[in-house]
Design an enzyme around this catalytic site. Structure first.
Site, PDB file in Angstrom:
ATOM      1  N   GLN A   1      -4.232  -1.360   9.758  1.00  0.00           N
ATOM      2  CA  GLN A   1      -4.209  -2.832   9.003  1.00  0.00           C
ATOM      3  C   GLN A   1      -4.778  -3.859  10.215  1.00  0.00           C
ATOM      4  OE1 GLN A   1      -3.243  -3.549   5.725  1.00  0.00           O
ATOM      5  NE2 GLN A   1      -4.191  -5.260   6.480  1.00  0.00           N
TER       6      GLN A   1
ATOM      7  N   ASP B   1     -10.528   3.542   4.144  1.00  0.00           N
ATOM      8  CA  ASP B   1     -10.777   2.147   4.294  1.00  0.00           C
ATOM      9  C   ASP B   1     -12.403   1.790   4.128  1.00  0.00           C
ATOM     10  OD1 ASP B   1      -8.941   0.215   3.930  1.00  0.00           O
ATOM     11  OD2 ASP B   1      -8.427  -0.193   6.267  1.00  0.00           O
TER      12      ASP B   1
ATOM     13  N   LYS C   1       0.871  -1.331  -0.115  1.00  0.00           N
ATOM     14  CA  LYS C   1      -0.018   0.136  -0.028  1.00  0.00           C
ATOM     15  C   LYS C   1       0.792   1.172   0.028  1.00  0.00           C
ATOM     16  CE  LYS C   1      -3.871  -2.384   2.016  1.00  0.00           C
ATOM     17  NZ  LYS C   1      -4.541  -2.787   3.406  1.00  0.00           N
TER      18      LYS C   1
END
Ligand code: NAD
Length: 288
Positions: free
Chosen positions: A102, A125, A58
């Site tokens: 994460q 997200d 990412k």
């Protein structure tokens, strides 16, 4: 009776994600010309090996597209309070437009609390309750990257969802449920299947589109697919040889489906591309 021997067309997530990333890079330059660099903060707690690979990918994708990104790594014993305090500081930081923690986080940290601590305007997200509510009601917000990427894949093959029967296998908050809502928004008739579904095959055989998001190898086989259907494979599993594979028996289903996304090279790269899109859009929204 003649039988078609044509193989399904491949939906190439690598090529499509590259196009999207090039477009992000162009839009980043426009923002930079106005003195704004979109910024993403990625937080990793602990040493989960898969998570380490994901966050590295990412951050690298951000750098390649000209975004600013910072990777913050914390030891596995980080307290929940410390993580929440760090998120609050990032919420206030004007150089950061997107915040990503994460998952999974270690057991002493409540993942739901962490997700809700992120400012909805920086929730790239798309996991915050505010983002889920916006998606459900059709309001502007951030869509979770994986289902968003799947929608882009369908767009790329000009698949008109109106009146089509879409079957989503899996009902998680990050893939299955938002996927179903996005398909519904595009006027598909949506069925959600899950671990308690009886006779999955009877349902998938009716589908014009199947999205498999379970995490079980060979969950979807050729006998479960209507000829010509579109099949998107979200699953990420390993076969006996340790090779990455999806939920779909690719070789078999390819002989029946009209379109199919492979693993690797399908939904995975699209997920990262959509994270960049969401971060860019967070910066664009913050600057207007
Ligand atoms: P999850 O474990 O939260 O959810 C799995 C879902 O599958 C559950 O809703 C469960 O009800 C359903 N299920 C389980 N067994 C089933 C069965 N036999 N029949 C029908 N449904 C069944 O997983 P998730 O986070 O939604 O992820 C699903 C898969 O997608 C995993 O393999 C994950 O690694 C992968 N994934 C890939 C990406 C990507 O970028 N490619 C992103 C997120 C998740």
């Amino acid at each position: 009776m003649t039988q078609s021997t044509a193989l399904a067309q491949i939906i190439d997530g690598i090529a499509l994600s590259q196009q999207l990333r090039a477009d992000v890079a162009r839009r980043v330059n426009v923002l930079k010309a106005r003195g704004i660099t979109p910024g993403l903060a990625v937080i990793l707690v602990g040493e989960n090996p898969a998570s380490q690979v994901y966050v590295r990918n990412k951050v690298k994708a951000c750098e390649d597209a000209g975004l600013y990104s910072v990777l913050e790594k914390y030891p596995p014993d980080l307290s929940e309070a410390a993580l929440l305090a760090r998120i609050e500081a990032l919420n206030q930081d004007p150089a950061i437009h997107g915040i990503l923690v994460q998952l999974p986080v270690p057991a002493q940290i409540d993942a739901a609390k962490v997700i809700e601590a992120i400012a909805p305007a920086k929730d790239v997200d798309g996991f915050h309750i505010a983002s889920a509510g916006a998606l459900m009601t059709g309001m502007p917000g951030f869509w979770p990257c994986t289902p968003y990427g799947c929608m882009k894949m369908l767009e790329s093959i000009h698949f008109d969802l109106r009146g089509k029967h879409a079957v989503v296998i899996g009902r998680s908050n990050i893939v299955g449920k938002p996927m179903a809502l996005l398909l519904l928004q595009q006027h598909a008739t949506v069925t959600i299947c899950h671990s308690a579904t009886k006779d999955l095959k009877a349902i998938t055989l009716q589908a014009d589109l199947i999205v498999a998001a379970v995490g079980r190898r060979n969950l979807l086989t050729a006998d479960m697919v209507k000829p010509g259907a579109v099949v998107l494979d979200v699953g990420m599993n390993r076969n006996e040889a340790g090779k990455l594979c999806g939920d779909v028996d690719f070789a078999g289903v390819r002989e029946v489906a009209g379109y199919i996304s492979p693993v690797p090279g399908g939904v995975g790269p699209m997920t990262i591309a959509m994270l960049l899109v969401n971060t860019l859009e967070a910066a664009e929204r913050a600057s207007t």
